[in-house]
Enzyme design. Structure first.
Site, PDB file in Angstrom:
ATOM      1  N   HIS A 223     -19.667  -7.221  21.860  1.00  0.00           N
ATOM      2  CA  HIS A 223     -18.604  -6.277  22.057  1.00  0.00           C
ATOM      3  C   HIS A 223     -18.471  -5.805  23.324  1.00  0.00           C
ATOM      4  O   HIS A 223     -17.417  -5.438  23.933  1.00  0.00           O
ATOM      5  CB  HIS A 223     -19.001  -5.176  20.750  1.00  0.00           C
ATOM      6  CG  HIS A 223     -18.500  -5.668  19.513  1.00  0.00           C
ATOM      7  ND1 HIS A 223     -17.316  -5.823  18.867  1.00  0.00           N
ATOM      8  CD2 HIS A 223     -19.330  -6.012  18.339  1.00  0.00           C
ATOM      9  CE1 HIS A 223     -17.266  -6.501  17.610  1.00  0.00           C
ATOM     10  NE2 HIS A 223     -18.620  -6.516  17.381  1.00  0.00           N
TER      11      HIS A 223
ATOM     12  N   HIS B 203     -12.082  -0.511  13.804  1.00  0.00           N
ATOM     13  CA  HIS B 203     -11.274  -1.784  13.359  1.00  0.00           C
ATOM     14  C   HIS B 203      -9.709  -1.256  13.693  1.00  0.00           C
ATOM     15  O   HIS B 203      -9.079  -2.025  14.097  1.00  0.00           O
ATOM     16  CB  HIS B 203     -11.355  -1.976  12.017  1.00  0.00           C
ATOM     17  CG  HIS B 203     -12.357  -2.909  11.501  1.00  0.00           C
ATOM     18  ND1 HIS B 203     -12.955  -3.354  10.255  1.00  0.00           N
ATOM     19  CD2 HIS B 203     -13.377  -3.725  12.586  1.00  0.00           C
ATOM     20  CE1 HIS B 203     -13.986  -4.008  10.360  1.00  0.00           C
ATOM     21  NE2 HIS B 203     -14.418  -4.300  11.480  1.00  0.00           N
TER      22      HIS B 203
END
Length: 397
Positions: free
Chosen positions: A381, A246
Site C-alpha cells: 500500500h 475502501h
C-alpha cells in the site's frame, strides 16, 4: 517545488523497497518480514496475494528507474508465481509452502485479481513473457470468475465450484485496479472497459441504494447483504460495515478512469470527490482512519489500519492532478493539503525495521500490531501510494 516533491515521492517508494531487498527474497518466492526486527517469519508459507504484491512493489521500483535489483526481484517473484502457485488448469492456489506444495487450494477471486496486477506491473516494467501471462490471466478470470452481471463471483475450490453464495466488492475493487494497470501496460481498450464496468457497478450504481456509501457484501444477485459476517467484525478480508479505506481506494480508481477518459463527462471525477469526502466523514480521526463503521456511521472496529492511510495518500495525489486537469484550482489545493497531512502520519505506522505495521490498536492505547503470517504484504500500500503520487506530480508538472 514540484520537482522537489517528485524526487521525495520516488525516494519514499525506493526506501520501502530497500527495506525489503534482499531480505524478503527467499530461496523460493518471498517471505514476510517482521516490522520490529526485520527478520523473516519462519512458518515458510507463501500467500498468493503476498507473492503478487511483492512482484508489483518491485515492478514499481523499476518503473521509477530504480536500481537493477528491482527487476531481479520481479523475475524472482514471477518464477515462484508460475512454478509455485500456478496449477495445470491455469488457476493459482491461495497458500503454498516454500516448495510450492499446496496448503490451501482455494481459487480466490481476490487472489486472482492480484495475479492480474502482478503480471500487469511486470509487463509495464518490460519483463519478457509478462504480457502473455497477463492476457492468459485475463481470459482465466473471464472464464472462471465472471458472473452473469459481468462482475467477479466468489471464491472457488480447486474444481472451480463456488465455496459459498456470496459476492464481494473487495475482489471486484482489486480487479478494477488490476485492469487499470493492464491498460497502462498495454493500452488495451478491453482492459479499460472492464475497469470502467467494475467501477461504475460498485462505486456508482449499487451505491445509489445506500445513498452514496459503499457496502462490502452482496448476495449472488448483487443485492446488499447487511448481515454478512456481522458476528465476525475483525475478519481479515470480509469484515462487516463500511470501510473508509475502501472509499479512498475507489476514489483513486475513479480518478484514474477520469484520467484515461473512460467516463462520460465529469461524472466519475465528481463521484471520486464524493467518495474521498465520505471516507473523511466516516472515518478520519486525526491519527488515521477507523477500520469499519456501521450503517449509522458508528465505529465497529476503531483500529487504524496503515493500508487505509496509504490509499488515501494515493487518492489525494490523483485527485489533485485531476482537479488541475479540470481547472479546479481550489480542489487541487485542498487535495494537496490532504496528501501532505496524510504523509505526516506515516511514521506512526513504520516499525523499527522500517516496514509498516498492519494497524494501530484502538483498544491498546494506540499501540502498533504486527501482521501474522502468512501475511499479505502490507508495504504494497505505501509503495503504491508513493508511486501514484510520483506519477501524478509528473503528469501535473
Amino acid at each position: 517545488m514540484g520537482s522537489h516533491l517528485t524526487t521525495d515521492r520516488r525516494a519514499r517508494l525506493l526506501s520501502v523497497l530497500r527495506v525489503q531487498y534482499p531480505d524478503a527474497l527467499a530461496d523460493h518466492g518471498f517471505q514476510l518480514l517482521d516490522p520490529v526486527s526485520g527478520e523473516p517469519y519462519s512458518n515458510g508459507r507463501r500467500h498468493l496475494v503476498a507473492t503478487c504484491r511483492s512482484i508489483s512493489n518491485f515492478a514499481l521500483g523499476a518503473l521509477v528507474d530504480g536500481p537493477e535489483w528491482c527487476l531481479d526481484a520481479v523475475d524472482h517473484g514471477l518464477q515462484f508465481l508460475r512454478a509455485g502457485h500456478r496449477r495445470a488448469d491455469g488457476g493459482y492456489d491461495l497458500v503454498v509452502d516454500a516448495a510450492g506444495e499446496p496448503v490451501d487450494r482455494t481459487r480466490s477471486a481476490y487472489g486472482h485479481a492480484f495475479v492480474l496486477l502482478a503480471y500487469a506491473r511486470a509487463a509495464a516494467a518490460g519483463v519478457d513473457g509478462a504480457e502473455a501471462d497477463l492476457e492468459r490471466t485475463h481470459h482465466l478470470i473471464e472464464e472462471r470468475f465472471r458472473d452473469t452481471a459481468g462482475m467477479l463471483r466468489s471464491d472457488c475450490g480447486p474444481d472451480w465450484t463456488e465455496l459459498e453464495a456470496y459476492r464481494g466488492q473487495n475482489a471486484n475493487m482489486h480487479a478494477c485496479e488490476a485492469y487499470l494497470a493492464a491498460y497502462e501496460a498495454t493500452e488495451g481498450a478491453r482492459y479499460l472497459e472492464r475497469a470502467r464496468q467494475l467501477a461504475e457497478t460498485i462505486a456508482v450504481d449499487l451505491a445509489t441504494e445506500t445513498d452514496g456509501p459503499l457496502w462490502e457484501h452482496y448476495t449472488p444477485n448483487w443485492e446488499h447483504d447487511f448481515t454478512y459476517n456481522e458476528d465476525d467484525p475483525r475478519h481479515q478480508f470480509r469484515p462487516p460495515g463500511y470501510q473508509p479505506g475502501h472509499h479512498v481506494e475507489w476514489a483513486k480508481f475513479l480518478g484514474l478512469l477520469d484520467r484515461y477518459g473512460a467516463g462520460e463527462g465529469d461524472g466519475l471525477y465528481t463521484r471520486a470527490h464524493e467518495l474521498f469526502d465520505a471516507a473523511v466523514e466516516l472515518g478520519w480521526t486525526d491519527d488515521g482512519f477507523l477500520y469499519t463503521v456501521d450503517r449509522n456511521g458508528d465505529p465497529i472496529v476503531s483500529d487504524r489500519y496503515g493500508w487505509a492511510l496509504a490509499e488515501a495518500i494515493g487518492a489525494a495525489a490523483v485527485l489533485a492532478e485531476r482537479a488541475d486537469a479540470h481547472g479546479d484550482g481550489d480542489a487541487a489545493d485542498r487535495f494537496r493539503r490532504w496528501e501532505a497531512r496524510l504523509i505526516d502520519h506515516t511514521d506512526a505506522f513504520r516499525g523499527p525495521a522500517g516496514l509498516w505495521y498492519e494497524r494501530r490498536s484502538a483498544s491498546e492505547g494506540g499501540g502498533p500490531v504486527v501482521p501474522e503470517p502468512p501475511g499479505v504484504e502490507p508495504d504494497y500500500h505505501p509503495a503504491g501510494a508513493y508511486f501514484e503520487s510520483w506519477r501524478s506530480l509528473r503528469k501535473g508538472a
